[in-house]
Design an enzyme around this catalytic site. Structure first.
Site, mmCIF file in Angstrom:
data_model
loop_
_atom_site.group_PDB
_atom_site.id
_atom_site.type_symbol
_atom_site.label_atom_id
_atom_site.label_comp_id
_atom_site.label_asym_id
_atom_site.label_seq_id
_atom_site.Cartn_x
_atom_site.Cartn_y
_atom_site.Cartn_z
ATOM 1 N N CYS A 157 0.841 -1.189 0.000
ATOM 2 C CA CYS A 157 0.000 0.000 0.000
ATOM 3 C C CYS A 157 0.881 1.245 0.000
ATOM 4 O O CYS A 157 2.089 1.159 0.155
ATOM 5 C CB CYS A 157 -0.894 0.015 1.230
ATOM 6 S SG CYS A 157 0.086 -0.081 2.727
ATOM 7 N N CYS A 198 3.166 1.850 2.850
ATOM 8 C CA CYS A 198 4.395 1.054 2.844
ATOM 9 C C CYS A 198 5.507 1.796 2.132
ATOM 10 O O CYS A 198 6.636 1.851 2.586
ATOM 11 C CB CYS A 198 4.187 -0.272 2.117
ATOM 12 S SG CYS A 198 2.958 -1.307 2.849
ATOM 13 N N ASP A 253 20.390 -14.913 -54.450
ATOM 14 C CA ASP A 253 19.915 -13.649 -54.968
ATOM 15 C C ASP A 253 21.119 -12.994 -55.629
ATOM 16 O O ASP A 253 22.167 -12.875 -55.011
ATOM 17 C CB ASP A 253 19.380 -12.803 -53.818
ATOM 18 C CG ASP A 253 18.782 -11.518 -54.314
ATOM 19 O OD1 ASP A 253 18.084 -11.574 -55.345
ATOM 20 O OD2 ASP A 253 19.022 -10.477 -53.705
ATOM 21 N N ASP A 268 20.437 -10.851 -48.897
ATOM 22 C CA ASP A 268 20.961 -9.843 -47.986
ATOM 23 C C ASP A 268 19.895 -8.939 -47.403
ATOM 24 O O ASP A 268 19.586 -8.987 -46.231
ATOM 25 C CB ASP A 268 22.048 -9.010 -48.676
ATOM 26 C CG ASP A 268 21.533 -8.298 -49.907
ATOM 27 O OD1 ASP A 268 20.442 -8.644 -50.389
ATOM 28 O OD2 ASP A 268 22.218 -7.378 -50.386
ATOM 29 N N ASP A 292 14.557 -9.531 -48.809
ATOM 30 C CA ASP A 292 14.790 -10.966 -48.899
ATOM 31 C C ASP A 292 14.222 -11.729 -47.701
ATOM 32 O O ASP A 292 14.155 -12.947 -47.721
ATOM 33 C CB ASP A 292 16.300 -11.265 -48.974
ATOM 34 C CG ASP A 292 16.871 -10.912 -50.339
ATOM 35 O OD1 ASP A 292 16.059 -10.774 -51.276
ATOM 36 O OD2 ASP A 292 18.090 -10.779 -50.445
#
Lengths: 125, 771
Positions: free
Chosen positions: B35, B38, B460, B659, B663
């Site tokens: 609380c 606290c 590629d 790359d 891709d």
């Protein structure tokens, strides 16, 4: 078959049955994670010849922190593997090692020692 | 992996805002506050603690931010103050910071454990060497007559006890701990085996008359007990040595990090530990020094050795604006860079994290071994019990107990679950570590296993086979052109920002052309550019530019241009002072290493297929140059993944090499994605393997490495399975009825100790593998 043979046979069969039951059929220690107010599900696990508790239940999509306290320096338990989360950790003896992960999918994930001898399960619900 | 949001107390405390006082700020995670009152309570408790300047507690985040004077109080003191107030401070046990954080303490503990293991082994060996001949006295009847059997037994007992209680203690403790958790390991088997032999001997020593009354010889097995323990410990010593070497690669990576950095603070150069670096710091690097962390060069130029990260052995030239990476080595020049990444974000830390994750992953091939080892030990115990019962029932009455006992012990001792458990992970650890050394980062064991199955590699074209940037391949001056045409041309192009212009400038520089000044630069939209160089108007551009200026080509240039076009090259036309002067062919050039790498893959029986967005003519030309038979041309970025699927539909296991970001879907669709170049993060996420070197040689390395690693794994698994499936029946005495062979428990112990070591040694052979 004399008495000794009979006794050894009966005793042996009983022991085999006991070993099977003890390792495969007896119930495991299950613990559910406690969520802290920050939403992290925490579980304390003691590593000493095995994991206790060795079945841990957590909810999915919430961060989990497993606190492994390794209460021995036996080399068997020095590594912790959680392969489904790509985790390999060294557990220093007599220390707590926190392992954090985020389970995205429900399911049962095994954690083991480096040689797959000690094992426990993380059950994500 | 999820990184917790908890702030790590292990991180260096941020300096406080107060300029004068030497205060530090710490953040504590407070537990147990329920609380608002606290949090007030904790706040007050902290504020009143001597040495604390200010404390604020946030109930929602459960965090206390404390500003304190380090000279008066430390973190532990703050923690104590909170605990005194009745709350807990949660200290995450592992710093979530950089994986590079040193684990000196862990290493030290390991070294201690290893030293202790060796001591225990030493004691066991010395005693076993004494026990063995004493136990064999019965081989010399004349000697035996002079020694009292009971006394000898007590002497042996006295010698065996230290072996059992000191050297072998761990087996019993561990077995007992395991039993409490209903788990059983190798230790359980050893404890049961040696325990049974010892207890029987103990009984025979203490109460021999009980045995005699039953008509049994009171035999002792102290030598068996001691020798088994000594041999198993020998196995453990060797195993521990070998295991340290399996993670050597990652240790080496972590050790690459620089310890200090020379930064400019308040206008002065100071050496500070790298942990204290902050983003935006300016760091100086002199020749021969390591770069402390990742950043961008502000001033200076140098050649850097990046082989530790990329596996590329040639130094890389870098200048202002280029990125530099921590742990790389500065070779020639001095430079200054701005820190852009620290700790866990650096390239080195990411590599370490990737390798660590891969080493923690599970290979699908391991599944069977895992299933077997899950039930292995209890099943072996059951087999051992059955062995005992059968021998007791079927052996001759006077020897039945000793035979039953010896075979029971042999079965327990020879079984080696370790070999099964070590077979795959050790090979993967060595394999992924080796990969990292070569600039091949393997994401997980599954990727490694997939790479092994690949039979088709889809490349590629742009940026993979080729460099991905245009370069001048042909410079054809007209017969009448002045000698400095190239220099004049470069002077114009230096003013332009067009990528083709950059290619021309690079070419001119490489040819050592003079640097001239250009005036009156003008870009001709979509056609080219022009400027005045040394008083003469220079034009460079496409054919239209020349046509518009009413300049026609002589026959020799006309011919050259037609040839270049036929080779699918872009042609640039140059005119000086209104006269045609030269034509240039520009193309995206094939990397030097591509041809060799592609041929290598084809020799390995892998079909190489090319994919490109370029037109069919260009595609055909590049495919011809590198020796590729099959290619896809005019593939739109969005269709790349579909092409992967098309190949998969033919029943192929496809590795896609690419790359850029576009891709990523294709990399993910492929059975194995290989991201090339230090790459974008997106591609790294989608790829199973990341190649730090930007050439195709990495693909060859990755596939060769995966093949060797998988072969090692298969050898290991085969050995482990065969060892156990042959060893256990032999130890149980299955061969006895046919051949009279029985396996001594001591031989069983030797076999078991060697089996796990041989699996490890086989995995370590990968370190020397040629890839």
């Amino acid at each position: 078959m004399d008495t000794a043979q009979l006794l050894v046979t009966l005793g042996g069969v009983a022991l085999m049955g006991f070993v099977g039951w003890f390792f495969f059929l007896a119930p495991h220690q299950v613990a559910a994670a406690v969520s802290s107010s920050t939403g992290v599900q925490q579980v304390d696990i003691t590593v000493k010849g095995g994991y206790s508790p060795d079945v841990i239940e957590v909810e999915k999509d919430k961060p989990v922190q497993l606190n492994f306290y390794r209460d021995e320096d036996n080399s068997c338990s020095e590594e912790l593997l959680l392969p489904d989360f790509n985790l390999r950790r060294e557990l220093p003896p007599f220390q707590t090692t926190a392992v954090e992960l985020l389970p995205r999918q429900a399911g049962t994930y095994e954690f083991t020692c480096g040689m797959h001898m000690l094992r426990g399960k993380l059950v994500v619900k | 992996m999820h990184h917790s949001a908890h702030s790590s107390p292990a991180a260096p405390p941020a300096a406080s805002g107060a300029p004068a006082g030497p205060t530090e700020t710490a953040v504590l995670n407070i537990e147990g506050m329920t609380c608002a009152s606290c949090s007030n309570f904790v706040e007050r408790a902290l504020s009143r603690t001597p040495g604390v300047q200010r404390a604020t507690v946030n109930l929602a985040s459960e965090k206390a931010t404390v500003e304190f004077v380090p000279a008066q109080i430390d973190r532990a003191g703050l923690k104590a103050a909170v605990e005194q107030a009745g709350y807990q401070v949660h200290e995450p046990a592992t710093p979530a910071a950089s994986p590079l954080a040193s684990s000196d303490e862990l290493d030290q503990r390991k070294a201690q454990a290893y030293a202790q293991l060796k001591r225990r082994f030493g004691v066991a060996v010395v005693l076993a060497v004494i026990i063995m001949p004493l136990s064999m006295l019965m081989l010399w009847p004349s000697l035996m007559a002079r020694v009292s059997m009971p006394v000898l037994n007590y002497v042996l007992l006295g010698l065996t006890l230290p072996v059992l209680l000191y050297s072998g203690r761990e087996f019993f403790v561990s077995a007992w701990n395991g039993l409490r958790h209903r788990t059983a390991s190798m230790d359980t088997l050893i404890a049961l085996g040696t325990g049974a032999a010892f207890l029987y001997s103990l009984a025979a020593t203490v109460a021999p008359h009980v045995f005699m009354r039953q008509g049994l010889m009171p035999e002792v097995y102290y030598d068996t007990t001691a020798t088994i323990i000594a041999l198993i410990l020998l196995g453990k010593v060797l195993e521990s040595r070998a295991k340290q070497r399996t993670s050597a690669a990652i240790k080496a990576l972590m050790g690459l990090q620089a310890k200090t950095a020379r930064v400019i603070r308040h206008g002065q150069e100071v050496d500070i530990p790298v942990e204290e670096l902050r983003l935006g710091d300016e760091v100086l690097v002199r020749p021969g020094e390591k770069v402390a962390t990742d950043g961008i060069i502000l001033a200076g130029r140098s050649a850097l050795d990046e082989s530790m990260l990329t596996g590329e052995s040639l130094p890389v030239d870098k200048t202002e604006g280029d990125a530099v990476f921590g742990a790389t080595l500065n070779k020639t020049g001095a430079f200054r860079f701005r820190v852009t990444k620290l700790g866990a974000d650096t390239m080195l830390a990411q590599i370490v994290r990737l390798v660590e994750e891969a080493q923690g992953s599970r290979a699908p091939i391991q599944r069977l071994a895992d299933k077997v080892s899950a039930v292995f030990v209890p099943v072996v115990v059951i087999i051992a019990l059955a062995t005992f019962v059968l021998w007791f029932n079927f052996a001759p009455e006077n020897t039945r107990f000793s035979l039953a006992l010896v075979n029971f012990v042999a079965v327990l001792i020879i079984a080696c679950p370790c070999a099964l458990g070590l077979a795959t992970p050790t090979a993967i650890m060595v394999g992924t570590g080796k990969g990292a050394e070569k600039g091949v980062l393997i994401r997980n064991a599954e990727a490694l296993e997939k790479a092994y199955q690949v039979n088709t590699v889809l490349l590629d074209k742009t940026g993979t086979i080729t460099r991905g940037e245009p370069a001048v391949t042909d410079f054809v001056p007209a017969a009448t052109a002045p000698a400095d045409t190239l220099a004049q041309l470069a002077a114009v192009e230096r003013q332009s920002e067009h990528p083709l212009a950059a290619a021309v400038v690079r070419y001119a520089d490489a040819q050592g052309a003079a640097r001239l000044d250009a005036a009156g630069f003008a870009a001709h939209e979509g056609r080219g550019a022009g400027a005045t160089v040394a008083g003469q108007p220079v034009l460079v551009g496409n054919r239209r530019l020349l046509t518009e200026h009413a300049i026609s080509l002589p026959a020799d240039l006309e011919h050259a241009a037609a040839q270049l076009l036929a080779q699918a090259k872009t042609v640039l036309y140059v005119a000086v002072a209104g006269q045609p002067a030269a034509v240039l062919g520009v193309a995206d050039t094939v990397r030097d290493t591509s041809v060799a790498a592609i041929r290598h893959l084809q020799q390995e029986g892998i079909e190489v297929v090319m994919m490109t967005g370029d037109n069919a003519q260009t595609a055909a030309e590049v495919a011809r140059q590198v020796g590729i038979a099959r290619y896809f041309a005019e593939v739109l970025p969005a269709d790349k993944a579909a092409k992967v699927k098309e190949l998969q539909a033919e029943g192929r296991t496809v590795a896609m090499v690419g790359d850029g970001i576009n891709d990523a879907p294709a990399l993910a669709q492929a059975d194995l994605g290989l991201a090339i170049g230090s790459g974008t993060d997106v591609a790294m996420e989608a790829a199973g393997i990341t190649l730090m070197r930007s050439d195709l040689q990495g693909v060859v390395t990755a596939i060769a490495l995966s093949r060797q690693t998988m072969r090692t794994i298969k050898q290991n698994l085969f050995f482990a399975f065969v060892y156990n499936t042959l060893g256990i029946p032999v130890a149980a005495g299955l061969l006895y009825p046919f051949t009279g062979w029985l396996l001594s428990p001591m031989l069983a112990a030797a076999a078991m100790a060697l089996s796990s070591v041989s699996v490890l040694t086989n995995s370590l052979r990968l370190r020397a593998a040629k890839v």
